[in-house]
Design an enzyme around this catalytic site. Structure first.
Site, short mmCIF file in Angstrom:
data_model
loop_
_atom_site.label_atom_id
_atom_site.label_comp_id
_atom_site.label_asym_id
_atom_site.label_seq_id
_atom_site.Cartn_x
_atom_site.Cartn_y
_atom_site.Cartn_z
N ASP A 70 -8.23 3.79 1.29
CA ASP A 70 -7.26 4.14 2.32
C ASP A 70 -8.00 4.62 3.57
OD1 ASP A 70 -5.19 5.10 3.82
OD2 ASP A 70 -4.25 6.22 2.18
N ARG A 88 -3.32 -0.55 5.51
CA ARG A 88 -3.91 -1.64 4.73
C ARG A 88 -3.00 -2.86 4.55
NH1 ARG A 88 -5.25 2.09 -0.27
NH2 ARG A 88 -3.34 3.01 0.57
N CYS A 104 0.86 -1.19 0.00
CA CYS A 104 0.00 0.00 0.00
C CYS A 104 0.89 1.24 0.00
CB CYS A 104 -0.98 -0.02 1.17
SG CYS A 104 -0.23 0.05 2.81
P1 4NP Z 1 -1.80 2.86 4.10
O1 4NP Z 1 -2.40 4.24 4.68
O2 4NP Z 1 -1.27 3.17 2.71
O3 4NP Z 1 -2.98 1.95 4.06
O4 4NP Z 1 -0.73 2.42 5.07
C1 4NP Z 1 -1.64 5.41 4.80
C2 4NP Z 1 -0.76 5.55 5.83
C3 4NP Z 1 -0.04 6.72 5.98
C4 4NP Z 1 -0.20 7.74 5.07
C5 4NP Z 1 -1.07 7.58 4.01
C6 4NP Z 1 -1.78 6.42 3.87
N1 4NP Z 1 0.52 8.95 5.23
O5 4NP Z 1 0.29 9.88 4.42
O6 4NP Z 1 1.34 9.07 6.14
#
Ligand code: 4NP
Length: 149
Positions: free
Chosen positions: A119, A9, A3
């Site tokens: 997300d 995720r 991800c």
């Molecule tokens: P992930 O969610 O891609 O599902 O781990 C996110 C986690 C952190 C961030 C964005 C999406 N961030 O911008 O820090």
């Protein structure tokens, strides 16, 4: 399992697939990574840890890492959560890019639909439960296809 941040995720996807593969007697090497490096070294998000634990999976031992071009050589299959992840895996993978190895994690369940796992980063606990349900169903299908059952 890939991800953006590797804290919401894909840690859930890693935990789910690891549990289901073990239950199916499959000796798979399973890992997760993020296309971005914002959270390298961190544990999964508190709500991902909580929702996993409620469902009987402890993901607290996972640590965030960034996806590398070598991952495209090291793994037979790479599943991404959304189309942005797909584009980033292609960009980071560069010469190692292999379109036959990489797909949306929901592709086996919904072929050709281009469905993404949303997300939950700015969301609530409910959103993390929704992600769990989607990924659990997706991983069941991945195991089913691999074992031809
Ligand atoms: P992930 O969610 O891609 O599902 O781990 C996110 C986690 C952190 C961030 C964005 C999406 N961030 O911008 O820090």
């Amino acid at each position: 399992m890939v991800c953006l941040g590797n804290i919401c995720r894909s840690p859930l996807a890693e935990g789910i697939l690891r549990q289901k593969a073990a239950a199916a007697g499959l000796d798979w090497q399973i890992d997760s990574a993020g296309t971005a490096g914002y959270h390298v070294g961190e544990q999964p998000h508190k709500l991902s840890q909580k929702v996993a634990l409620v469902n009987g999976v402890d993901i607290s031992g996972q640590r965030c890492r960034q996806f590398t071009a070598d991952d495209l050589l090291a793994y037979d299959r790479i599943f991404v959560m959304d189309l942005e992840n797909l584009a980033e895996v292609k960009r980071i993978g560069a010469d190692n890019w292999d379109e036959h190895k990489v797909s949306l994690v929901l592709e086996p369940l919904h072929p050709g639909a281009g469905k993404e796992v949303p997300d939950p980063w700015y969301g609530t606990e409910k959103d993390y439960h929704h992600v769990w349900e989607m990924l659990s169903e997706a991983c069941d299908k991945i195991i089913k296809e691999a074992t031809n059952r």
